[in-house]
Structures are given as structure tokens and as C-alpha cells.
Design a protein around this motif. Structure first.
Motif, PDB file in Angstrom:
ATOM      1  N   LEU A   1       0.794  -1.226   0.000  1.00  0.00           N
ATOM      2  CA  LEU A   1       0.000   0.000   0.000  1.00  0.00           C
ATOM      3  C   LEU A   1       0.823   1.271   0.000  1.00  0.00           C
ATOM      4  CD1 LEU A   1      -2.898  -0.891   2.479  1.00  0.00           C
ATOM      5  CD2 LEU A   1      -2.918  -0.917  -0.026  1.00  0.00           C
ATOM      6  N   SER A   2       1.887   1.312   0.798  1.00  0.00           N
ATOM      7  CA  SER A   2       2.614   2.575   0.917  1.00  0.00           C
ATOM      8  C   SER A   2       3.873   2.395   1.758  1.00  0.00           C
ATOM      9  CB  SER A   2       1.722   3.636   1.573  1.00  0.00           C
ATOM     10  OG  SER A   2       2.360   4.893   1.592  1.00  0.00           O
TER      11      SER A   2
ATOM     12  N   TYR B   1      -8.012  -5.990   0.010  1.00  0.00           N
ATOM     13  CA  TYR B   1      -7.713  -4.933  -0.956  1.00  0.00           C
ATOM     14  C   TYR B   1      -8.759  -4.900  -2.066  1.00  0.00           C
ATOM     15  CZ  TYR B   1      -5.307  -2.333  -4.628  1.00  0.00           C
ATOM     16  OH  TYR B   1      -5.001  -1.433  -5.608  1.00  0.00           O
TER      17      TYR B   1
ATOM     18  N   TYR C   1      -2.355   6.115   2.206  1.00  0.00           N
ATOM     19  CA  TYR C   1      -2.280   5.093   1.159  1.00  0.00           C
ATOM     20  C   TYR C   1      -2.712   5.733  -0.158  1.00  0.00           C
ATOM     21  CZ  TYR C   1      -2.567   2.288   5.445  1.00  0.00           C
ATOM     22  OH  TYR C   1      -2.376   1.772   6.702  1.00  0.00           O
TER      23      TYR C   1
ATOM     24  N   LEU D   1      -5.449   4.239  -2.439  1.00  0.00           N
ATOM     25  CA  LEU D   1      -6.769   3.961  -1.879  1.00  0.00           C
ATOM     26  C   LEU D   1      -7.534   5.205  -1.456  1.00  0.00           C
ATOM     27  CD1 LEU D   1      -6.242   0.711   0.210  1.00  0.00           C
ATOM     28  CD2 LEU D   1      -6.961   0.985  -2.171  1.00  0.00           C
TER      29      LEU D   1
END
Length: 199
Positions: free
Chosen positions: A52-53, A81, A174, A177
Motif C-alpha cells: 500500500l505505501s 484490498y 495510502y 486507496l
């Protein structure tokens, strides 16, 4: 994820103490399902999950001082996810893994900047609506294999509830997202008020 102290594995992350324990099966790369009631098994395949990050030297405590640099990598199980992309929120049995690695400055041919080194801490954030008050729980690891539940009195719970962009999680960090949550209209009211407030 929760604020953390930078300490070498297999020590635990900031604010952790023994409490009730919960068992989760080690997940295959395609996903995971929490089950059982004894302990939390380390999700050994988490690096095959969705990345994600990465944060660099992030801290939610302004007074916290560190004598070294760190990278914070976040991974989530693939099933969660995929559900988030469709709905803008996390389904039951979501597992988020925060992996903290030390930053290295000089090595091989590198002369400037930083790259990731050894794992220092690991924390897991789990959603299980039937088992946990508030639906979510944080787990820390003392030996790299067995997770201990962080009691709900710990600051990480109230911090996530007050500042998490979606479902008490820090989706604001994120970048793939956050736009999904905006489109789906799932950003928390508290987060939106904080984001619109003068800096």
C-alpha cells in the motif's frame, strides 16, 4: 497503524503489553482468514500481499525524537484490498501489516539518500467484528512468531478512531486507496473535518 518505538526485533512495538490472545492462521499469498482463539500466528507471507505505501520517518507524536531513520511499509491481504477497491471500506477479516525497516545511508555505490535495511518492528492490525470491541485489534510480536493482543486501553485505538480516514485506518497515507474512498464517499466525518480545518 499505531505509533511505534524503533527497537530491534524481536522486541515489541510501543504501547504493547500482554492481554487476551487470538489465533490466526498463517495465510497463503492469495489471502487469509482469522480463526481460532489462542494466539496470533505471524503472517509469514505478508510480503506477497498487496503493498500500500511506505512512509519515511513518520511519527504521530510531535515530541518523539529518534536517533536514526526508518521506513514504514504497509501491506494488506489481497481479498481485503479487492473488497476496498469495490466498496471504499475494509471487509471483515482484513489484515494490515506494518513493517518497520531501518534506513541505510551509505552502502555499495550509494552516496546520497536512503535505502531500506533490516526489519526492526512488525505490527498487525486485524478486523474481526465478532471478536473485537470496536471491530479492530492490534497485535505485536515478542518472538517474531506469536502475536499478543494490545489492550483496547492503549493509545493506538483512540488515535485511529479519532484520525483514521476510513474505518479507523489511516487510508489518508495510502495514495492508491484515498481516491477510492473519496469516490465511494467512505471518508470519516472526523477526518474530513480535520482535513478542512486551517493548518
Amino acid at each position: 497503524m499505531a505509533a511505534k518505538a524503533k527497537i530491534a526485533m524481536p522486541a515489541v512495538v510501543l504501547l504493547f503489553s500482554a492481554g487476551a490472545l487470538c489465533q490466526y492462521a498463517t495465510a497463503p499469498p492469495s489471502g487469509t482468514t482469522p480463526r481460532g482463539n489462542a494466539q496470533f500466528a505471524f503472517p509469514e507471507h505478508y510480503r506477497e500481499w498487496i503493498y500500500l505505501s511506505t512512509g519515511f520517518d513518520m511519527s504521530y507524536r510531535p515530541a518523539l525524537e529518534m536517533d536514526h531513520h526508518t521506513f514504514d511499509n504497509v501491506f494488506v491481504n489481497p481479498d481485503a484490498y479487492q473488497a476496498f477497491v469495490k466498496t471504499g471500506t475494509w471487509p471483515d477479516k482484513t489484515m494490515l501489516v506494518l513493517e518497520v525497516r531501518g534506513a541505510e545511508g551509505r552502502g555499495s555505490i550509494n552516496q546520497k539518500g536512503n535505502y531500506q535495511g533490516e526489519v526492526m518492528d512488525v505490527e498487525v492490525h486485524v478486523k474481526d467484528e465478532a471478536r473485537f470491541p470496536g471491530k479492530w485489534a492490534f497485535f505485536a510480536f515478542e518472538n517474531g512468531k506469536t502475536g499478543k493482543l494490545i489492550p483496547t486501553s492503549a493509545d493506538c485505538y483512540s488515535c485511529h478512531a479519532a484520525h483514521g480516514a476510513v474505518d479507523t485506518t489511516f487510508v489518508q497515507f495510502y495514495p492508491t486507496l484515498l481516491p477510492v474512498a473519496k469516490r465511494k464517499g467512505t471518508l470519516s466525518t472526523l477526518y474530513q473535518n480535520q482535513s478542512s480545518a486551517p493548518k
